[in-house]
Design an enzyme around this catalytic site. Structure first.
Site, short mmCIF file in Angstrom:
data_model
loop_
_atom_site.label_atom_id
_atom_site.label_comp_id
_atom_site.label_asym_id
_atom_site.label_seq_id
_atom_site.Cartn_x
_atom_site.Cartn_y
_atom_site.Cartn_z
CB THR A 1 -15.78 -28.35 83.98
OG1 THR A 1 -17.04 -28.92 84.37
CG2 THR A 1 -14.95 -28.04 85.21
CE LYS A 2 -22.05 -30.33 83.19
NZ LYS A 2 -22.61 -31.66 83.37
CG HIS B 1 -3.22 -22.27 78.77
ND1 HIS B 1 -3.32 -20.92 78.94
CD2 HIS B 1 -2.52 -22.73 79.83
CE1 HIS B 1 -2.71 -20.56 80.05
NE2 HIS B 1 -2.21 -21.64 80.62
NE ARG C 1 -24.87 -29.52 92.40
CZ ARG C 1 -24.17 -28.87 93.31
NH1 ARG C 1 -23.00 -28.36 93.01
NH2 ARG C 1 -24.63 -28.68 94.53
#
Length: 200
Positions: A120-121, A68, A135
């Protein structure tokens, strides 16, 4: 008082699970967990039902699954504001110690998330990611070649001789054999000599 009783109950309940069997507990909480996984954690998420983990995945100590996003800053406008997202870790992946996985990310198969990374991705297949934000820092194919070369030098003669080439073992079986006293001592003595005695 009820909170203390609940925490004590959970503590004793979790003691019956180890790194390989805790997947059963996570499934009971609604998480989708595949086979032959290792968990260094005993808490998955406040929304475990938003997590999907494939087969042969290792989750190291201290890993956090955040399912969340913060709505706190806007609750003076919308009092019940909450934002959720799923997290997927696909087959044959490794998530390193103290990594943090944010909502709505997928760790694609055959990938490594380095210790302390903040994901984050999405992480593409066959990738190694690290840093904050995480990364790409390499490929798992490249790492595998380096690891094989290092192991040729670091593996003691006779170590894990119980394992037969070409036979498939579960992670729990390999761990059990690796943790036998004679195997631990053999590895320890060899590595001390390799890293310390030979460097004098």
């Amino acid at each position: 008082m009820m909170n203390i009783v609940k925490k004590a109950y959970n503590f004793f309940l979790l003691r019956k699970y180890n790194e390989y069997t805790i997947a059963e507990y996570f499934r009971k909480q609604g998480a989708q967990v595949g086979n032959d996984c290792y968990f260094g954690i005993k808490y998955l998420s406040s929304e475990p039902y938003l997590i999907k983990i494939g087969n042969h995945v290792q989750i190291a100590n201290g890993v956090k699954f955040l399912t969340h996003n913060p709505g706190w800053c806007y609750r003076h406008v919308i009092p019940d504001l909450q934002v959720f997202g799923k997290i997927i870790v696909e087959d044959n992946s490794y998530v390193g110690e103290n990594a943090i996985l944010l909502p709505n990310v997928t760790i694609c198969k055959d990938s490594i998330v380095a210790a302390g990374a903040v994901v984050t991705k999405d992480v593409q297949s066959n990738s190694i990611v690290g840093g904050n934000p995480a990364r790409r820092i390499g490929s798992t194919d490249e790492y595998f070649l380096k690891a094989m070369n290092s192991w040729k030098e670091q593996k003691p003669n006779g170590y894990l001789s119980e394992l037969q080439d070409g036979q498939e073992y579960t992670a729990m079986q390999i761990s059990s054999i690796r943790n036998r006293k004679e195997n631990r001592e053999l590895l320890k003595n060899h590595l001390i000599n390799l890293f310390w005695e030979n460097s004098k």
